[in-house]
Design a protein around this motif. Sequence first.
Motif, PDB file in Angstrom:
ATOM      1  N   LEU A  30      -6.865   4.291  -3.587  1.00 15.95           N
ATOM      2  CA  LEU A  30      -7.566   3.435  -3.042  1.00 15.95           C
ATOM      3  C   LEU A  30      -9.000   3.592  -3.044  1.00 15.95           C
ATOM      4  O   LEU A  30      -9.904   2.483  -3.180  1.00 15.95           O
ATOM      5  CB  LEU A  30      -7.078   3.092  -1.546  1.00 15.95           C
ATOM      6  CG  LEU A  30      -5.741   2.548  -1.373  1.00 15.95           C
ATOM      7  CD1 LEU A  30      -5.244   2.703   0.276  1.00 15.95           C
ATOM      8  CD2 LEU A  30      -5.530   1.128  -1.792  1.00 15.95           C
ATOM      9  N   VAL A  45      -2.105  -4.692  -5.104  1.00 20.09           N
ATOM     10  CA  VAL A  45      -3.264  -3.841  -4.549  1.00 20.09           C
ATOM     11  C   VAL A  45      -4.543  -4.164  -5.444  1.00 20.09           C
ATOM     12  O   VAL A  45      -5.525  -4.540  -4.833  1.00 20.09           O
ATOM     13  CB  VAL A  45      -2.895  -2.518  -4.160  1.00 20.09           C
ATOM     14  CG1 VAL A  45      -4.186  -1.876  -3.694  1.00 20.09           C
ATOM     15  CG2 VAL A  45      -1.726  -2.381  -3.159  1.00 20.09           C
ATOM     16  N   ALA A  78      -6.855  -1.921   3.808  1.00 22.89           N
ATOM     17  CA  ALA A  78      -5.502  -1.665   3.375  1.00 22.89           C
ATOM     18  C   ALA A  78      -4.780  -1.047   4.501  1.00 22.89           C
ATOM     19  O   ALA A  78      -5.255  -0.018   4.932  1.00 22.89           O
ATOM     20  CB  ALA A  78      -5.780  -0.514   2.198  1.00 22.89           C
ATOM     21  N   VAL A  91       0.815  -1.169   0.005  1.00 22.14           N
ATOM     22  CA  VAL A  91       0.102  -0.006  -0.161  1.00 22.14           C
ATOM     23  C   VAL A  91       0.716   1.379   0.103  1.00 22.14           C
ATOM     24  O   VAL A  91       0.588   2.372  -0.671  1.00 22.14           O
ATOM     25  CB  VAL A  91      -1.030  -0.001   1.190  1.00 22.14           C
ATOM     26  CG1 VAL A  91      -1.568   1.356   1.313  1.00 22.14           C
ATOM     27  CG2 VAL A  91      -1.607  -1.208   0.917  1.00 22.14           C
TER      28      VAL A  91
END
Length: 560
Positions: A510, A482, A498, A469
């Motif tokens: 994200l 990811v 995450a 991350v």
Amino acid sequence: MAVQAANIESNGNWDEPDSVREFDIVALGIVTAAIILFVATGSEIGPSVVRSLVGYGPGPDPFALNAFLLNIAIIIFGWSRYRELCEEIVQRKAAERTARRLAETDPLTGFLNRRSFNEGVDALLSQIPACRDDQGVPARPGLIALLMIDLDNFKKVNDQNGHSAGDMLLCECARRIAGSVPPGTFIGRIGGDEFALALPFDRSRVDLVDAIAADLVHAIGESARAQALSVDVTASIGLARSDRLSADSLLSGAQALLEMADIAMYHSKRQGRNAYSWFEPRMADEKRFRSQLEVGIREGIPRGEFVPFYEQQIDLQTGELTGFEMLARWDSPEFGIVAPDIFIPVAEDIGVIAELSQSVIAQALEDARSWDPCLTLAVNISPIQLRDPWFAQKLLRMLVEANFPPQRLEIEITESCLHNNLTQVRSLITSLKNQGIRVSLDDFGTGYSSIAQLRQLPFDRIKIDRSFVSSLIDNKDSAAIVRAVAMLGEGLALPVTAEGIETQDVLDHLRQYGGITGQGYLYGRPRPAQELAEWLDDVQLRRSEPAGRTPRDEPLPRRA
């Protein structure tokens, strides 16, 4: 005393007891005297016997004849007894050799035991000249190198497969060690899974000792079979050389070299194991610090020095607070606040991690009981706790004592735990879920799990490791991982969290993956219980004010 690596036996001269030797001489003397008398009396009565048999004269004198027959009996008896004494001496000498060998060697591997190994090393050191030049360097190039070998994870292999399998593994490792060193090397088994080697070497050819250490690491690290099972074990090796012996040390000779090699060996373990290291003086300071840590941990657990800190977990789409992950910290009066990556490995090594973890979890349950009922508590458990078949029952008892709802608790299991304990992990997860506790797979992407295992094990959540991350903006591979994990969680209907969100760019990236949660320093540092309670009270107060802050600046608890 020269000891061959592959066939170690004692070759001393065994002196028979004085009483046996004297008795042996007396018996031989009696037989010899009887033979002389036999010859003398035989020559005296022999002609008389012959003349009597042919009828030319009287028989021998009865007294002389009796003496002659008695001599024959004495010779037969004496010779028989002499042979029995010789056999007894041979058997006694063999028994003494066996007793001496058992006293000096390890019965399992045939290597020298610790006492005999120390004596052999001291004998080698006595052959090294003590004279030194102005710089304190020995005048001659000959040195002694001592290697300490410790098998990594041997206790786990022994516990999982039984002591007989452990003994077989030790014998196999001993065979590999003996085959990797030159003839004349002293080899000793000085502990349960610890071996030591001592060999002379030239000061200008230290590389040869490095090559031997590297060969040992490679040879021991190859897969072995024990009771039809394939087991993997590696070795951590520490090396010491005789010219590094300190004159002001409390130890001397072999003991000092063993101490130095032992320090270097533990340095190899701290550096990742399956490697070797030469002793350096700074390592002694590291070991002293390690000893201080061990004492501090043992004393700090009953004193309540290990306390929970809490890190926020946020819904990335709404910015709402969903819960906290509990992170253990050591509030040491000597070292201050100590991070878990320092004390947890030590606690695991000294066997107190379960007690430490239960103490911190119990405190966290008491703290979380006063939070908003919609907030969850996530706690990590050690791989060692997974081996405890009663862990689920112990955790349930703590929940009952704290009057904490099981539905608000989430247990995090690291991915690496699945490699060797899949069956036990499945049983543990089932037990926890039967009580209403949720279970998440932590550090996903760094271990050995597969999609098939995710389908077999009833996890409630996947956590993406922070190493992926935090680097996803600058590293395309991390970004791809990811994305793959986020899509995998969506496909398997598993919520995703995450870890390691530290910048706004990472957060924005994200958010494209939909409804996942996150945690990291972007939302604030982990807080102790008292500070967290004040912060939650302040959040609740601000929530009632007309002009609130943005979700990211001040995340609010999500109401059920």
